[in-house]
Design an enzyme around this catalytic site. Structure first.
Site, PDB file in Angstrom:
ATOM      1  N   GLY B  78      49.820  57.890   6.788  1.00  0.00           N
ATOM      2  CA  GLY B  78      49.165  57.150   5.721  1.00  0.00           C
ATOM      3  C   GLY B  78      50.137  56.264   4.962  1.00  0.00           C
ATOM      4  N   THR B  79      51.315  56.760   4.681  1.00  0.00           N
ATOM      5  CA  THR B  79      52.294  55.982   3.921  1.00  0.00           C
ATOM      6  C   THR B  79      52.648  54.692   4.646  1.00  0.00           C
ATOM      7  OG1 THR B  79      53.207  57.890   2.772  1.00  0.00           O
ATOM      8  CG2 THR B  79      54.663  55.999   3.030  1.00  0.00           C
ATOM      9  N   ASN B 158      43.416  61.294  -4.866  1.00  0.00           N
ATOM     10  CA  ASN B 158      44.003  62.490  -4.255  1.00  0.00           C
ATOM     11  C   ASN B 158      44.226  63.653  -5.212  1.00  0.00           C
ATOM     12  OD1 ASN B 158      45.992  60.359  -4.991  1.00  0.00           O
ATOM     13  ND2 ASN B 158      47.474  61.971  -4.611  1.00  0.00           N
ATOM     14  N   GLN B 186      42.260  60.646   1.566  1.00  0.00           N
ATOM     15  CA  GLN B 186      41.625  61.879   1.095  1.00  0.00           C
ATOM     16  C   GLN B 186      40.116  61.916   1.341  1.00  0.00           C
ATOM     17  OE1 GLN B 186      43.036  64.606   0.014  1.00  0.00           O
ATOM     18  NE2 GLN B 186      45.127  63.874  -0.265  1.00  0.00           N
ATOM     19  N   SER B 206      44.830  59.040   7.528  1.00  0.00           N
ATOM     20  CA  SER B 206      45.914  59.954   7.903  1.00  0.00           C
ATOM     21  C   SER B 206      45.349  61.111   8.718  1.00  0.00           C
ATOM     22  CB  SER B 206      46.595  60.484   6.644  1.00  0.00           C
ATOM     23  OG  SER B 206      47.473  61.536   6.977  1.00  0.00           O
ATOM     24  N   HIS B 208      46.854  64.264   9.316  1.00  0.00           N
ATOM     25  CA  HIS B 208      47.113  65.660   8.956  1.00  0.00           C
ATOM     26  C   HIS B 208      46.282  66.165   7.774  1.00  0.00           C
ATOM     27  CE1 HIS B 208      49.820  65.501   5.331  1.00  0.00           C
ATOM     28  NE2 HIS B 208      49.868  64.238   5.700  1.00  0.00           N
ATOM     29  N   THR B 244      57.238  52.767  20.664  1.00  0.00           N
ATOM     30  CA  THR B 244      56.486  53.528  21.666  1.00  0.00           C
ATOM     31  C   THR B 244      55.504  54.459  20.966  1.00  0.00           C
ATOM     32  OG1 THR B 244      58.304  53.403  23.232  1.00  0.00           O
ATOM     33  CG2 THR B 244      56.727  55.192  23.559  1.00  0.00           C
ATOM     34  N   CYS B 332      57.176  69.866 -13.694  1.00  0.00           N
ATOM     35  CA  CYS B 332      58.073  70.818 -13.051  1.00  0.00           C
ATOM     36  C   CYS B 332      57.788  70.975 -11.577  1.00  0.00           C
ATOM     37  CB  CYS B 332      57.960  72.182 -13.718  1.00  0.00           C
ATOM     38  SG  CYS B 332      58.523  72.106 -15.398  1.00  0.00           S
TER      39      CYS B 332
END
Lengths: 149, 396
Positions: B78-79, B158, B186, B206, B208, B244, B332
């Site tokens: 996706g990126t 997302n 998403q 994407s 995955h 490829t 965090c």
């Protein structure tokens, strides 16, 4: 991410709570940054007789709070003022690098509580190792002097 | 973080981060690692075999979104597809205009790409959203100009799951002669997508996130749109993306799309039911919890709430110990010490952002999983709140 000792202090924190009629209260951090620690102290004959903490923050924030209460309990105030954030992290066997700066404020909270006690006693204290820097305005991009490999 | 002494079940609720490869997908991929290992560019049986497998996968991917196979370009994920769409259009159309439009709540793959283009001299408008994370098409209409060459607004958000009105936004872009890109990483496979109906010129997918392998994605590019390639080399993927082809990955992605399409109506309804049960349970069982994102215009698998007076990581660590995987928009847990830009753009306070939790549901989840979370989370929150100096009466 965290080692077993950090996780132990996080899941089984020591000295949680708030002392009634404390001799000194210290609060550092800022909920905007994601960490706030509040320490209450009972002081007798210049020693920390009892200490409790409350913390809003991540795993490291809670574990360092718990650790510092164990480290300073029973120490003289002068000795407690010598305990640094870095020592707290070392006593926990280290923290992930990104946590050293933002979530490692526990010693500062103790120092602030001792300063509060001195103030209430009408004692003037030097500012060299006691008072905390202003966490509410600190810049996350500024690196800490703490080292972690 | 691996010891889970108290876990009575393993409940994976982080499907928006990634999903497991489905057994059917894995089975489809396996022949293409060692046996059918050919390079799809080669002129021999091994090459034809690989070429055929890629063509077959391209049809399946296209079919999921109502596109023609020739409109699908395979990428590494996706990126890369976002990068190719945005940079590719910006660089190819620079002579027509210098203005780009996106939103403040895009995925970093989009947001940071626009920031780089801004440094290159493009003028970029970052549109705000409302408190539900919705982008207002009227804001697009107000921002769009004669020299706007590209509008990029995501389909399903997302973090908070809000489904954006991309059909209306696409129409506005079209009226003004700008191309419209949407990141559908998403939403694809979760809600129906028809690129023609949605007025989309470019769409990112994407593998995955829909039970395919990692390392593969696709960009839909409507016929006639030219892009400047971002990876140069051989003539692969209609000269738009050299390298490829990742044949096993592409085959797996194709199979994942085929299954997602076949199961979408039923699975989407099932997840929506589980989603609403979890949302309702969290709001009812735990005091001072607020829902983030839109209550109705929402991806079927997304739950995002803020637990007030707490910080997300401390909750996630406790959940993990009980066998539950989730995520948070807290600073965090971001790795960058910055709290979620999405929640902040929606107007949440920093404190509330730190206490955000995202549960993203998937195929493996059952009603028992939801019940388990609703059973273990309230005592975790209670324990952590007893430790927190913040609270309803807090002066902070």
């Amino acid at each position: 991410m965290y080692n077993d000792k950090v996780m132990d202090h996080f899941f089984n924190p020591r000295n949680v709570g708030e002392l009634e009629n404390p001799d000194g209260v210290g609060q550092v951090g800022n909920p905007v940054c994601g960490d706030t620690m509040r320490i209450t102290l009972k002081i007798k004959d210049n020693r920390i007789e009892d200490i409790k903490f409350r913390t809003f923050g991540c795993g490291a924030a809670i574990a360092t709070s718990s650790m510092v209460t164990e480290l300073v309990k029973g120490l003289t105030l002068e000795e407690a003022l010598e305990v640094s954030n870095k020592q707290v992290a070392e006593s926990l066997g280290g923290l992930p690098p990104q946590k050293l700066h933002c979530s490692n404020l526990a010693a500062e909270a103790v120092h602030a509580a001792i300063q509060d006690y001195y103030k209430k006693q009408g004692l003037v204290v030097s500012d060299d190792n006691g008072s905390s820097h202003d966490h509410s305005t600190h810049d996350h991009s500024v690196d800490d002097e703490s080292s972690e490999e | 973080m691996s010891s889970q002494p108290n876990a009575q079940r393993q409940v994976y609720l982080d499907h928006s981060a990634t999903t497991p490869v489905r057994p059917e997908v894995l089975a489809a991929m396996l022949p293409y690692f060692a046996g059918k290992f050919g390079n799809a560019s080669s002129i021999h049986r091994w090459g034809y075999e690989a070429r055929e497998a890629i063509n077959d996968a391209r049809e399946k991917v296209a079919s999921l979104i109502g596109a023609s196979p020739s409109e699908i370009l395979f990428t590494s994920g996706g990126t890369e597809a976002d990068n190719l769409a945005i940079r590719g259009v910006a660089h190819a159309r620079r002579s027509r205009g210098n203005h780009l439009i996106t939103s403040q709540i895009e995925h970093h793959a989009v947001l940071h790409t626009f920031e780089v283009l801004q440094k290159e001299g493009f003028e970029v408008t970052f549109l705000p959203c409302d408190k539900y994370g919705l982008i207002d098409p009227d804001d697009v209409r107000k921002a769009i100009r004669k020299d706007t060459i590209l509008v990029s607004i995501m389909h399903g958000q997302n973090e908070v799951g809000t489904v954006e009105p991309i059909k209306e936004i696409g129409e506005i872009a079209r009226e003004h002669g700008a191309l419209f890109h949407s990141d559908a990483v998403q939403s694809a496979g979760k809600i129906p997508i028809d690129v023609k109906e949605l007025n989309v010129d470019l769409l990112t997918l994407s593998s995955h996130k829909i039970y395919g392998p990692k390392g593969v994605g696709a960009l839909y590019v409507t016929k006639g749109v030219r892009l400047t390639p971002q990876v140069t080399g051989g003539a692969h993927e209609r000269r738009m993306r050299a390298g490829t082809e990742n044949v096993p990955g592409i085959v797996g992605f194709g199979e994942a799309c085929r299954l997602a399409k076949a199961e979408l109506p039923e699975e989407s309804a099932r997840l929506t039911k589980l989603r609403d049960k979890l949302i309702e349970g969290l709001l009812n069982e735990i005091p001072d919890v607020v829902l983030n994102g839109h209550p109705v215009l929402r991806l079927p698998h997304n739950v995002n709430v803020s637990v007030k007076y707490l910080e997300g990581e401390s909750i996630l660590l406790n959940l993990d110990r009980m066998g539950v995987a989730a995520s948070s928009g807290s600073a965090c847990t971001s790795g960058s010490l910055e709290p979620s830009h999405v929640l902040l753009a929606m107007g949440l306070s920093h404190e509330t952002t730190h206490g955000s939790l995202r549960f993203s549901l998937g195929m493996s989840n059952t009603e028992e999983d939801i019940n388990y979370v609703l059973e273990i989370l309230p005592p975790i929150v209670e324990k952590l709140r007893a430790m927190s100096p913040l609270g309803p009466g807090s002066v902070l």
